[in-house]
Write an enzyme that holds these catalytic residues in place. Sequence first.
Site, PDB file in Angstrom:
ATOM      1  N   SER A 121       0.842  -1.201   0.000  1.00 16.14           N
ATOM      2  CA  SER A 121       0.000   0.000   0.000  1.00 16.14           C
ATOM      3  C   SER A 121       0.876   1.249   0.000  1.00 16.14           C
ATOM      4  O   SER A 121       0.549   2.233  -0.653  1.00 16.14           O
ATOM      5  CB  SER A 121      -0.981  -0.004   1.170  1.00 16.14           C
ATOM      6  N   GLU A 122       2.023   1.229   0.716  1.00 11.38           N
ATOM      7  CA  GLU A 122       2.948   2.368   0.671  1.00 11.38           C
ATOM      8  C   GLU A 122       4.402   1.925   0.796  1.00 11.38           C
ATOM      9  O   GLU A 122       4.708   0.923   1.448  1.00 11.38           O
ATOM     10  CB  GLU A 122       2.653   3.384   1.791  1.00 11.38           C
ATOM     11  N   THR A 123       5.266   2.717   0.172  1.00 11.41           N
ATOM     12  CA  THR A 123       6.719   2.559   0.272  1.00 11.41           C
ATOM     13  C   THR A 123       7.281   3.938   0.597  1.00 11.41           C
ATOM     14  O   THR A 123       6.850   4.935   0.021  1.00 11.41           O
ATOM     15  CB  THR A 123       7.304   2.048  -1.063  1.00 11.41           C
ATOM     16  N   HIS A 154       0.623   4.852   8.711  1.00 15.58           N
ATOM     17  CA  HIS A 154       1.525   3.733   9.013  1.00 15.58           C
ATOM     18  C   HIS A 154       2.915   3.921   8.406  1.00 15.58           C
ATOM     19  O   HIS A 154       3.901   3.493   8.995  1.00 15.58           O
ATOM     20  CB  HIS A 154       0.851   2.374   8.703  1.00 15.58           C
TER      21      HIS A 154
END
Length: 294
Positions: free
Chosen positions: A46-48, A77
């Site tokens: 979902s995110e990096t 997060h």
Amino acid sequence: MSSYKFVQLDVFTDQAFAGNPLAVFPEAEGLTDERMQQIAREMNLSETVFVQKPTDEEALARLRIFTTKEELKLAGHPVIGTWFLLAELGVVPAQDGGVHILQETGAGVLPVEIRFKDGRPQRVTMTQKEAIFKPAKINKKKLATALGLSPKDFDTKLQPEFVSTGIFNLMVPLRNRAALGKIAMNMTELRRLQGKNATMAYCFALSGNDKAFSRGMLPWELYEDAATGSAAGSLGAYLVRNGRLAPGHTLTILQGQEMGRPSHLEVEVTQSGKKLVPRVSGAAVRVFEGTIRA
């Protein structure tokens, strides 16, 4: 061709294979925006996060946060997980009690607190932006259908509302935890209803005055989020505004159970007049690390 080290963590948990996965590149100087976007797509999370030198001298580091599709100004997060890792790596010097630092994000320079015990980080707290509320002019019957629920599954005393503490999400109050378990989202319908007003439908059921169970429904390919710091902050502000949470009290949110990735988030909201500012806390755990050639 250069190589860049990355670490994958699970965030809002202290157990591996729970919480929300996150990839962090702690030394990402030299990567172009285009390359960061390509890497984020390759990581397929979902995110990096790519950590770079700050452009603001007050900040300790600059966090660039990418989904598989675009760069985000701020997300929960990624902030919690990145600073937990940077504290473990010694970028933030360990000391018993809390260390306050400033981070540079797309949403501006924002404070972070890291609590240490025996030289190791225990918990990271991010201060979010002041909550903004927008009425949700959504047909509840259509919303129920989009979530695979019936209108009687909604909480009768609270109304759906768009709330942002950095990113707008739709707060969806449900009657009980059983209703949460019944959700079977129709992505196309939910996307049509939310339009560009919100990133996700944050469905929740209260348990007493200081606990909520939640599910973060995403009307795009990931389908559901295991732990959503931005939406957790918005929920805390929404509950204070609706008289369901006292300012300064800790709200515990348990998210991700239905996905088999239980997550534990804590929110505390400070109130000054009508201004509501949430602080969201959590832990993280390293799961694996590697190198990418880019």
